[in-house]
Design a protein around this motif. Structure first.
Motif, mmCIF file in Angstrom:
data_model
loop_
_atom_site.group_PDB
_atom_site.id
_atom_site.type_symbol
_atom_site.label_atom_id
_atom_site.label_comp_id
_atom_site.label_asym_id
_atom_site.label_seq_id
_atom_site.Cartn_x
_atom_site.Cartn_y
_atom_site.Cartn_z
ATOM 1 N N PHE A 21 44.542 40.167 49.141
ATOM 2 C CA PHE A 21 44.288 40.697 47.806
ATOM 3 C C PHE A 21 45.440 41.579 47.372
ATOM 4 N N GLU A 22 45.612 41.661 46.067
ATOM 5 C CA GLU A 22 46.667 42.470 45.476
ATOM 6 C C GLU A 22 46.034 43.388 44.430
ATOM 7 N N LEU A 23 46.156 44.681 44.639
ATOM 8 C CA LEU A 23 45.682 45.641 43.658
ATOM 9 C C LEU A 23 46.668 45.635 42.489
ATOM 10 N N ILE A 24 46.169 45.405 41.302
ATOM 11 C CA ILE A 24 47.039 45.339 40.121
ATOM 12 C C ILE A 24 47.124 46.703 39.449
ATOM 13 N N THR A 25 45.981 47.308 39.164
ATOM 14 C CA THR A 25 45.995 48.651 38.598
ATOM 15 C C THR A 25 45.172 49.573 39.477
ATOM 16 N N LYS A 26 45.729 50.736 39.737
ATOM 17 C CA LYS A 26 45.009 51.748 40.510
ATOM 18 C C LYS A 26 43.817 52.209 39.687
ATOM 19 N N PRO A 27 42.807 52.724 40.375
ATOM 20 C CA PRO A 27 41.607 53.151 39.646
ATOM 21 C C PRO A 27 41.892 54.224 38.598
ATOM 22 N N GLU A 28 41.333 54.001 37.435
ATOM 23 C CA GLU A 28 41.305 55.009 36.379
ATOM 24 C C GLU A 28 39.831 55.296 36.166
ATOM 25 N N LEU A 29 39.426 56.453 36.622
ATOM 26 C CA LEU A 29 38.008 56.791 36.702
ATOM 27 C C LEU A 29 37.315 55.720 37.545
ATOM 28 N N CYS A 30 36.498 54.858 36.939
ATOM 29 C CA CYS A 30 35.774 53.870 37.742
ATOM 30 C C CYS A 30 36.220 52.431 37.458
ATOM 31 N N LEU A 31 37.381 52.245 36.880
ATOM 32 C CA LEU A 31 37.890 50.922 36.510
ATOM 33 C C LEU A 31 39.150 50.597 37.296
ATOM 34 N N LEU A 32 39.219 49.349 37.802
ATOM 35 C CA LEU A 32 40.442 48.874 38.448
ATOM 36 C C LEU A 32 40.535 47.366 38.301
ATOM 37 N N THR A 33 41.747 46.844 38.524
ATOM 38 C CA THR A 33 41.964 45.396 38.476
ATOM 39 C C THR A 33 42.694 44.960 39.736
ATOM 40 N N TYR A 34 42.440 43.708 40.117
ATOM 41 C CA TYR A 34 43.039 43.138 41.320
ATOM 42 C C TYR A 34 42.949 41.625 41.240
ATOM 43 N N ARG A 35 43.545 40.945 42.211
ATOM 44 C CA ARG A 35 43.408 39.496 42.269
ATOM 45 C C ARG A 35 43.564 39.012 43.702
ATOM 46 N N TYR A 36 43.061 37.813 43.932
ATOM 47 C CA TYR A 36 43.181 37.161 45.229
ATOM 48 C C TYR A 36 44.560 36.514 45.287
ATOM 49 N N VAL A 37 45.359 36.926 46.274
ATOM 50 C CA VAL A 37 46.694 36.364 46.480
ATOM 51 C C VAL A 37 46.914 36.276 47.992
ATOM 52 N N PRO A 38 46.836 35.074 48.571
ATOM 53 C CA PRO A 38 47.036 34.972 50.017
ATOM 54 C C PRO A 38 48.338 35.643 50.454
ATOM 55 N N LYS A 39 48.322 36.183 51.660
ATOM 56 C CA LYS A 39 49.460 36.943 52.169
ATOM 57 C C LYS A 39 50.774 36.167 52.067
ATOM 58 N N ALA A 40 50.747 34.878 52.423
ATOM 59 C CA ALA A 40 51.967 34.060 52.359
ATOM 60 C C ALA A 40 52.492 33.973 50.929
ATOM 61 N N VAL A 41 51.589 33.937 49.972
ATOM 62 C CA VAL A 41 51.979 33.874 48.558
ATOM 63 C C VAL A 41 52.568 35.217 48.124
ATOM 64 N N GLN A 42 51.968 36.315 48.580
ATOM 65 C CA GLN A 42 52.521 37.639 48.260
ATOM 66 C C GLN A 42 53.949 37.758 48.778
ATOM 67 N N GLU A 43 54.171 37.301 50.000
ATOM 68 C CA GLU A 43 55.511 37.365 50.584
ATOM 69 C C GLU A 43 56.490 36.512 49.786
ATOM 70 N N PHE A 44 56.058 35.326 49.376
ATOM 71 C CA PHE A 44 56.910 34.439 48.592
ATOM 72 C C PHE A 44 57.235 35.054 47.231
ATOM 73 N N LEU A 45 56.229 35.658 46.589
ATOM 74 C CA LEU A 45 56.446 36.285 45.284
ATOM 75 C C LEU A 45 57.484 37.399 45.348
ATOM 76 N N SER A 46 57.577 38.062 46.479
ATOM 77 C CA SER A 46 58.516 39.181 46.607
ATOM 78 C C SER A 46 59.969 38.728 46.712
ATOM 79 N N ARG A 47 60.200 37.425 46.954
ATOM 80 C CA ARG A 47 61.575 36.963 47.151
ATOM 81 C C ARG A 47 61.948 35.726 46.320
#
Length: 139
Positions: A21-47
Protein backbone atom coordinates in the motif's frame (compact mmCIF):
# COMPACT_ATOMS: atom_id res chain seq x y z
CA UNK A 1 -12.98 13.92 17.45
CA UNK A 2 -9.76 12.86 19.17
CA UNK A 3 -10.71 9.21 18.75
CA UNK A 4 -11.23 9.72 15.00
CA UNK A 5 -7.89 11.52 14.69
CA UNK A 6 -6.16 8.67 16.54
CA UNK A 7 -7.79 6.08 14.26
CA UNK A 8 -6.66 7.98 11.17
CA UNK A 9 -3.11 8.08 12.52
CA UNK A 10 -3.23 4.35 13.27
CA UNK A 11 -4.59 3.56 9.81
CA UNK A 12 -1.88 5.70 8.18
CA UNK A 13 0.74 3.80 10.21
CA UNK A 14 -0.47 0.37 9.12
CA UNK A 15 -0.72 1.52 5.51
CA UNK A 16 2.88 2.76 5.68
CA UNK A 17 4.02 -0.52 7.24
CA UNK A 18 2.30 -2.66 4.59
CA UNK A 19 4.48 -3.51 1.60
CA UNK A 20 1.61 -3.32 -0.89
CA UNK A 21 0.00 0.00 0.00
CA UNK A 22 1.00 3.59 -0.61
CA UNK A 23 -0.19 6.40 1.62
CA UNK A 24 -1.08 9.30 -0.66
CA UNK A 25 -2.13 11.96 1.84
CA UNK A 26 -1.30 11.99 5.51
CA UNK A 27 -4.27 12.22 7.83
CA UNK A 28 -5.95 15.58 8.14
CA UNK A 29 -8.12 15.19 11.18
CA UNK A 30 -9.93 11.94 10.30
CA UNK A 31 -9.44 11.90 6.50
CA UNK A 32 -6.70 10.21 4.49
CA UNK A 33 -6.11 8.73 1.04
CA UNK A 34 -4.10 5.72 -0.10
CA UNK A 35 -3.98 3.06 -2.77
CA UNK A 36 -2.99 -0.55 -3.34
CA UNK A 37 0.40 -0.67 -5.07
CA UNK A 38 2.35 -3.94 -4.91
CA UNK A 39 5.88 -3.52 -3.59
CA UNK A 40 7.48 -4.42 -6.95
CA UNK A 41 5.37 -1.74 -8.63
CA UNK A 42 6.37 0.85 -6.01
CA UNK A 43 10.02 0.06 -6.65
CA UNK A 44 9.51 0.33 -10.42
CA UNK A 45 7.67 3.66 -10.07
CA UNK A 46 10.64 5.10 -8.18
CA UNK A 47 13.01 4.52 -11.12
CA UNK A 48 10.93 4.49 -14.32
CA UNK A 49 10.46 7.15 -16.99
CA UNK A 50 7.57 9.63 -16.94
CA UNK A 51 5.87 7.77 -19.76
CA UNK A 52 6.13 4.44 -17.93
CA UNK A 53 4.94 6.11 -14.74
CA UNK A 54 1.81 7.34 -16.53
CA UNK A 55 1.10 3.87 -17.93
CA UNK A 56 1.55 2.26 -14.51
CA UNK A 57 -0.64 4.88 -12.84
CA UNK A 58 -3.40 4.33 -15.40
CA UNK A 59 -3.39 0.63 -14.55
CA UNK A 60 -3.34 1.43 -10.84
CA UNK A 61 -6.37 3.69 -11.38
CA UNK A 62 -8.20 0.77 -12.97
CA UNK A 63 -7.13 -1.56 -10.16
CA UNK A 64 -8.29 0.89 -7.48
CA UNK A 65 -11.72 1.12 -9.16
CA UNK A 66 -11.88 -2.68 -9.41
CA UNK A 67 -11.03 -3.18 -5.73
CA UNK A 68 -13.38 -0.45 -4.52
CA UNK A 69 -16.33 -1.75 -6.56
CA UNK A 70 -15.75 -5.34 -5.40
CA UNK A 71 -15.41 -4.26 -1.79
CA UNK A 72 -18.69 -2.34 -2.00
CA UNK A 73 -20.44 -5.29 -3.70
CA UNK A 74 -19.17 -7.77 -1.09
CA UNK A 75 -20.70 -5.65 1.65
CA UNK A 76 -18.14 -6.47 4.39
CA UNK A 77 -16.71 -2.94 4.45
CA UNK A 78 -16.84 0.26 2.48
CA UNK A 79 -14.10 2.60 1.39
CA UNK A 80 -14.86 5.38 -1.07
CA UNK A 81 -12.60 6.56 -3.85
CA UNK A 82 -11.70 9.89 -5.35
CA UNK A 83 -9.40 11.37 -7.96
CA UNK A 84 -6.75 13.79 -6.69
CA UNK A 85 -3.53 15.41 -7.86
CA UNK A 86 -0.49 13.61 -6.47
CA UNK A 87 2.66 15.71 -6.27
CA UNK A 88 5.06 12.75 -6.43
CA UNK A 89 3.56 11.82 -9.81
CA UNK A 90 4.12 15.23 -11.38
CA UNK A 91 0.78 16.51 -10.15
CA UNK A 92 -1.17 14.06 -12.30
CA UNK A 93 -4.55 13.06 -10.93
CA UNK A 94 -4.76 9.52 -9.55
CA UNK A 95 -7.68 7.46 -8.34
CA UNK A 96 -7.20 6.64 -4.67
CA UNK A 97 -9.10 5.20 -1.73
CA UNK A 98 -10.55 7.90 0.51
CA UNK A 99 -11.30 7.15 4.14
CA UNK A 100 -13.10 9.28 6.71
CA UNK A 101 -12.74 7.64 10.11
CA UNK A 102 -15.58 9.28 12.01
CA UNK A 103 -17.51 6.20 13.13
CA UNK A 104 -16.74 5.53 16.81
CA UNK A 105 -17.42 1.80 16.28
CA UNK A 106 -14.53 1.41 13.81
CA UNK A 107 -11.85 -0.63 15.57
CA UNK A 108 -8.20 -1.24 14.78
CA UNK A 109 -9.18 -4.80 13.85
CA UNK A 110 -11.70 -3.50 11.32
CA UNK A 111 -9.03 -1.26 9.77
CA UNK A 112 -6.64 -4.22 9.50
CA UNK A 113 -9.43 -6.29 7.93
CA UNK A 114 -10.09 -3.58 5.34
CA UNK A 115 -6.49 -3.74 4.09
CA UNK A 116 -6.53 -7.54 4.11
CA UNK A 117 -9.75 -7.55 2.09
CA UNK A 118 -8.33 -5.07 -0.42
CA UNK A 119 -5.22 -7.24 -0.88
CA UNK A 120 -7.41 -10.26 -1.47
CA UNK A 121 -9.65 -8.41 -3.92
CA UNK A 122 -6.63 -7.19 -5.89
CA UNK A 123 -5.67 -10.82 -6.46
CA UNK A 124 -9.11 -11.42 -8.01
CA UNK A 125 -8.27 -9.05 -10.84
CA UNK A 126 -7.75 -11.41 -13.76
CA UNK A 127 -6.64 -8.72 -16.20
CA UNK A 128 -5.40 -5.56 -14.49
CA UNK A 129 -3.03 -6.95 -11.87
CA UNK A 130 -1.38 -9.49 -14.23
CA UNK A 131 -0.91 -6.76 -16.85
CA UNK A 132 0.60 -4.45 -14.23
CA UNK A 133 3.00 -7.10 -12.94
CA UNK A 134 4.01 -8.12 -16.47
CA UNK A 135 4.84 -4.51 -17.28
CA UNK A 136 7.05 -4.26 -14.21
CA UNK A 137 8.81 -7.59 -14.88
CA UNK A 138 9.54 -6.74 -18.51
CA UNK A 139 11.46 -3.63 -17.46
Amino acid sequence: INQAIDKAGYFADIINQHDDFELITKPELCLLTYRYVPKAVQEFLSRCSSEQQQQINQLLDQLTKFIQKRQRENGHSFVSRTRIKVARYEGDKQIVFRVVLANPLTSQEILQDILAEQCSLAQESEQILPKLMAMVKSN
